[in-house]
Design a protein around this motif. Structure first.
Motif, PDB file in Angstrom:
ATOM      1  N   ASP A  59      -6.694   8.585  28.424  1.00  0.00           N
ATOM      2  CA  ASP A  59      -6.986   8.383  27.538  1.00  0.00           C
ATOM      3  C   ASP A  59      -6.964   9.563  26.811  1.00  0.00           C
ATOM      4  OD1 ASP A  59      -7.455   5.380  27.379  1.00  0.00           O
ATOM      5  OD2 ASP A  59      -8.890   6.078  28.171  1.00  0.00           O
ATOM      6  N   GLU A  60      -7.863  10.699  27.549  1.00  0.00           N
ATOM      7  CA  GLU A  60      -7.829  12.203  27.001  1.00  0.00           C
ATOM      8  C   GLU A  60      -6.655  12.695  26.495  1.00  0.00           C
ATOM      9  OE1 GLU A  60     -11.945  14.309  28.498  1.00  0.00           O
ATOM     10  OE2 GLU A  60     -10.525  12.910  30.002  1.00  0.00           O
ATOM     11  N   LEU A  61      -4.983  12.090  27.327  1.00  0.00           N
ATOM     12  CA  LEU A  61      -3.847  13.118  27.618  1.00  0.00           C
ATOM     13  C   LEU A  61      -3.917  12.520  26.156  1.00  0.00           C
ATOM     14  CD1 LEU A  61      -2.713  13.009  31.004  1.00  0.00           C
ATOM     15  CD2 LEU A  61      -3.856  14.983  29.262  1.00  0.00           C
ATOM     16  N   ALA A  62      -3.860  11.019  26.383  1.00  0.00           N
ATOM     17  CA  ALA A  62      -3.055  10.280  25.212  1.00  0.00           C
ATOM     18  C   ALA A  62      -3.461  10.390  24.079  1.00  0.00           C
ATOM     19  CB  ALA A  62      -3.299   8.578  25.019  1.00  0.00           C
ATOM     20  N   ASP A  63      -4.581  10.551  23.733  1.00  0.00           N
ATOM     21  CA  ASP A  63      -5.530  11.153  22.135  1.00  0.00           C
ATOM     22  C   ASP A  63      -4.621  12.180  21.605  1.00  0.00           C
ATOM     23  OD1 ASP A  63      -6.695   9.207  22.068  1.00  0.00           O
ATOM     24  OD2 ASP A  63      -8.511   9.596  22.879  1.00  0.00           O
ATOM     25  N   ALA A  64      -4.117  13.592  22.262  1.00  0.00           N
ATOM     26  CA  ALA A  64      -3.717  15.033  22.585  1.00  0.00           C
ATOM     27  C   ALA A  64      -1.804  14.589  21.907  1.00  0.00           C
ATOM     28  CB  ALA A  64      -3.959  15.940  23.589  1.00  0.00           C
ATOM     29  N   TRP A  65      -1.635  13.691  23.140  1.00  0.00           N
ATOM     30  CA  TRP A  65       0.095  13.388  22.640  1.00  0.00           C
ATOM     31  C   TRP A  65       0.091  12.913  21.867  1.00  0.00           C
ATOM     32  CZ3 TRP A  65       1.323  12.247  28.091  1.00  0.00           C
ATOM     33  CH2 TRP A  65       1.213  13.691  29.564  1.00  0.00           C
ATOM     34  N   ARG A  66      -0.786  12.327  20.992  1.00  0.00           N
ATOM     35  CA  ARG A  66      -0.459  10.885  20.355  1.00  0.00           C
ATOM     36  C   ARG A  66       0.998  11.224  18.589  1.00  0.00           C
ATOM     37  NH1 ARG A  66      -1.126   5.903  20.570  1.00  0.00           N
ATOM     38  NH2 ARG A  66      -3.083   5.992  21.358  1.00  0.00           N
ATOM     39  N   PRO A  67       0.902  11.962  18.433  1.00  0.00           N
ATOM     40  CA  PRO A  67       1.714  12.762  17.295  1.00  0.00           C
ATOM     41  C   PRO A  67       2.935  12.879  17.291  1.00  0.00           C
ATOM     42  CG  PRO A  67      -0.394  14.384  17.511  1.00  0.00           C
ATOM     43  CD  PRO A  67      -1.343  13.454  18.493  1.00  0.00           C
ATOM     44  N   TRP A  68       2.571  14.095  19.079  1.00  0.00           N
ATOM     45  CA  TRP A  68       3.746  13.963  18.934  1.00  0.00           C
ATOM     46  C   TRP A  68       5.002  13.142  19.676  1.00  0.00           C
ATOM     47  CZ3 TRP A  68       4.065  19.473  18.100  1.00  0.00           C
ATOM     48  CH2 TRP A  68       2.593  20.472  17.681  1.00  0.00           C
ATOM     49  N   ILE A  69       4.550  12.767  20.770  1.00  0.00           N
ATOM     50  CA  ILE A  69       4.941  12.184  21.023  1.00  0.00           C
ATOM     51  C   ILE A  69       5.276  10.711  20.813  1.00  0.00           C
ATOM     52  CG2 ILE A  69       4.851   9.665  23.382  1.00  0.00           C
ATOM     53  CD1 ILE A  69       4.647  12.221  24.945  1.00  0.00           C
ATOM     54  N   ASP A  70       4.846   9.331  19.114  1.00  0.00           N
ATOM     55  CA  ASP A  70       5.187   8.786  18.695  1.00  0.00           C
ATOM     56  C   ASP A  70       5.505   9.801  17.661  1.00  0.00           C
ATOM     57  OD1 ASP A  70       2.737   7.019  19.121  1.00  0.00           O
ATOM     58  OD2 ASP A  70       2.006   7.868  17.607  1.00  0.00           O
ATOM     59  N   THR A  71       5.793  10.673  16.945  1.00  0.00           N
ATOM     60  CA  THR A  71       7.252  11.487  15.953  1.00  0.00           C
ATOM     61  C   THR A  71       8.169  11.001  16.773  1.00  0.00           C
ATOM     62  OG1 THR A  71       5.268  12.692  15.112  1.00  0.00           O
ATOM     63  CG2 THR A  71       7.501  13.538  15.387  1.00  0.00           C
ATOM     64  N   CYS A  72       7.969  11.587  18.479  1.00  0.00           N
ATOM     65  CA  CYS A  72       9.600  12.098  19.296  1.00  0.00           C
ATOM     66  C   CYS A  72      10.088  10.280  18.719  1.00  0.00           C
ATOM     67  CB  CYS A  72       9.652  12.245  20.691  1.00  0.00           C
ATOM     68  SG  CYS A  72       9.187  13.707  21.029  1.00  0.00           S
ATOM     69  N   ILE A  73       9.426   9.325  19.092  1.00  0.00           N
ATOM     70  CA  ILE A  73       9.900   8.045  19.448  1.00  0.00           C
ATOM     71  C   ILE A  73      10.530   7.457  18.033  1.00  0.00           C
ATOM     72  CG2 ILE A  73       9.672   5.373  20.107  1.00  0.00           C
ATOM     73  CD1 ILE A  73       7.675   6.984  22.638  1.00  0.00           C
ATOM     74  N   ASP A  74       9.641   7.448  17.120  1.00  0.00           N
ATOM     75  CA  ASP A  74       9.944   7.090  15.654  1.00  0.00           C
ATOM     76  C   ASP A  74      10.930   7.916  15.406  1.00  0.00           C
ATOM     77  OD1 ASP A  74       7.532   5.593  15.810  1.00  0.00           O
ATOM     78  OD2 ASP A  74       6.020   6.789  14.748  1.00  0.00           O
ATOM     79  N   THR A  75      11.027   9.548  15.609  1.00  0.00           N
ATOM     80  CA  THR A  75      12.953   9.763  14.596  1.00  0.00           C
ATOM     81  C   THR A  75      14.134   8.999  15.677  1.00  0.00           C
ATOM     82  OG1 THR A  75      11.138  11.665  14.701  1.00  0.00           O
ATOM     83  CG2 THR A  75      13.576  12.194  14.161  1.00  0.00           C
ATOM     84  N   PHE A  76      13.729   9.392  17.046  1.00  0.00           N
ATOM     85  CA  PHE A  76      15.119   9.046  18.250  1.00  0.00           C
ATOM     86  C   PHE A  76      15.431   7.596  18.144  1.00  0.00           C
ATOM     87  CE2 PHE A  76      14.688  13.595  18.951  1.00  0.00           C
ATOM     88  CZ  PHE A  76      15.768  13.669  18.661  1.00  0.00           C
ATOM     89  N   GLY A  77      14.241   6.636  18.515  1.00  0.00           N
ATOM     90  CA  GLY A  77      13.998   5.406  18.336  1.00  0.00           C
ATOM     91  C   GLY A  77      13.903   5.343  20.334  1.00  0.00           C
ATOM     92  N   PRO A  78      13.076   4.460  21.190  1.00  0.00           N
ATOM     93  CA  PRO A  78      12.956   4.143  22.575  1.00  0.00           C
ATOM     94  C   PRO A  78      14.136   4.151  22.695  1.00  0.00           C
ATOM     95  CG  PRO A  78      11.848   2.059  20.553  1.00  0.00           C
ATOM     96  CD  PRO A  78      12.913   2.884  20.287  1.00  0.00           C
ATOM     97  N   ASP A  79      15.110   3.963  22.605  1.00  0.00           N
ATOM     98  CA  ASP A  79      16.853   4.000  23.283  1.00  0.00           C
ATOM     99  C   ASP A  79      17.895   5.528  23.403  1.00  0.00           C
ATOM    100  OD1 ASP A  79      17.493   3.940  20.630  1.00  0.00           O
ATOM    101  OD2 ASP A  79      18.923   3.123  21.260  1.00  0.00           O
TER     102      ASP A  79
END
Length: 371
Positions: free
Chosen positions: A289-309
């Motif tokens: 949970d703590e990792l997810a909170d810290a990573w969220r803006p970075w991981i979400d942006t990667c996936i939103d920008t490139f797409g899951p595929d």
């Protein structure tokens, strides 16, 4: 903590590198979790194996980490200056790492050590600044890993670190680079040999270099490139306390790269000291949970920008092991993608890596219900 995980912690490597955090077994043991969504197949697209003074992480150590309740089916090993050949010219020394990795892959493929296919794909080092002279070296890497892919060979690509910053303390002196290396004629002449040999390129750069990677990708549209470690987030030294500024610059670079259809990104590396997340400074090892909170803006942006595929999971172990346990990191990414569709999660956790590295279906050992 399960006995097997405790055994893994006791054998963890220790490193004194200025850019790597030490792995502390007792500290990692302060937090453990059950695996979330344990049936979800996983390909670990980025890990290392090495044996150095004060730093050991080999096949048995990796097996300990991946046997933590998650369904890791295959892995891709990425070069780390391991098992270099002695008594040969410098440009041939990395052939030893490919031989070593292929030997581990052969052990794993025997099935004696479980169903997971470790080192199913091999990414080696080659000095592309040699220009056209790198071609026979690349051909030897391919041969040492079993030959061409269509005949069962495992060599998939090259990583030559391109990380550069005005602050030399942020870079590894064993990988000399320059600010303009990606643009230099000799490097590009060497780079031009990758696609004709069916090889990809691992782009390990810092966030402020992403535009240069985009230029390289546009110049070589037939060469498949994967951006390592979420695009090289920096949060220490001169970048400490500048997260908003770094994020803005990083996001613009990601968007430019995502316009290049031959580029993908690895969701990895956020446990490195370089990112400045400082998980290792905590009294207890972090929860998912703590990792997810810290990573969220970075991981979400990667996936939103490139797409899951065009995104793939990578552990970056044992480097990231200085910040959290293997299963904890996987749980964090599973939490961050909990609302994604089954198909999108399959892309992120295994299909993107399998497609990019052209791993055989047999390496997944999956039933048709998981596909």
């Amino acid at each position: 903590m399960p006995a097997e995980q405790q055994h893994c912690s006791e054998k963890s490597a220790v490193t004194n590198s200025s850019t790597h955090l030490p792995v502390r077994a007792e500290w990692l043991a302060t937090h453990s979790e059950m695996a979330l969504d344990p049936a979800l197949p996983v390909i670990d697209s980025h890990h290392h194996l090495y044996d150095r003074p004060g730093s050991r992480y080999l096949f048995d150590d990796l097996l300990c980490d991946i046997r933590d309740g998650h369904n890791v089916r295959a892995t891709v090993i990425v070069q780390a200056r391991s098992m270099l050949r002695a008594d040969v010219p410098a440009h041939l020394q990395p052939l030893g790492e490919t031989e070593f990795a292929n030997g581990v892959a052969a052990m794993s493929a025997s099935g004696i050590y479980g169903d997971a296919r470790v080192c199913a794909g091999i990414v080696g080092f080659a000095d592309l600044t040699l220009g056209d002279a790198i071609r026979p070296v690349l051909e030897r890497h391919i041969s040492l890993a079993g030959g061409p892919i269509d005949t069962g060979g495992r060599f998939r690509g090259v990583r030559q670190s391109l990380t550069w910053d005005a602050d030399a303390s942020l870079t590894n002196p064993l990988y000399p680079t320059t600010q303009s290396m990606m643009d230099e004629p000799l490097f590009r002449r060497g780079f031009a040999h990758l696609a004709p040999l069916g090889l990809s390129f691992e782009a390990w750069v810092f966030f402020h270099q992403l535009s240069r990677v985009a230029g390289l990708a546009r110049a070589f549209p037939q060469t498949q490139i994967v951006l390592n470690h979420c695009g090289g987030v920096l949060g220490i030294a001169a970048y400490a306390n500048r997260q908003a500024e770094v994020f803005t610059h990083w996001k613009l670079g990601l968007q430019e790269l995502a316009d290049c259809p031959n580029v993908m990104v690895k969701l990895s590396g956020l446990g490195m000291r370089l990112g400045g997340f400082a998980f290792s400074d905590r009294e207890r090892a972090p929860s998912s949970d703590e990792l997810a909170d810290a990573w969220r803006p970075w991981i979400d942006t990667c996936i939103d920008t490139f797409g899951p595929d065009r995104c793939m999971y990578g552990s970056n172990f044992p480097v990231d092991k200085g910040s959290y346990g293997y299963g904890i990191g996987l749980n964090a990414l599973k939490r961050l993608t909990a609302e994604y569709s089954r198909d999108d999660r399959a892309n992120i956790f295994w299909r993107s890596a399998q497609t990019f590295y052209r791993l055989p279906e047999s390496s997944m050992v999956m039933s048709s219900s998981n596909r």
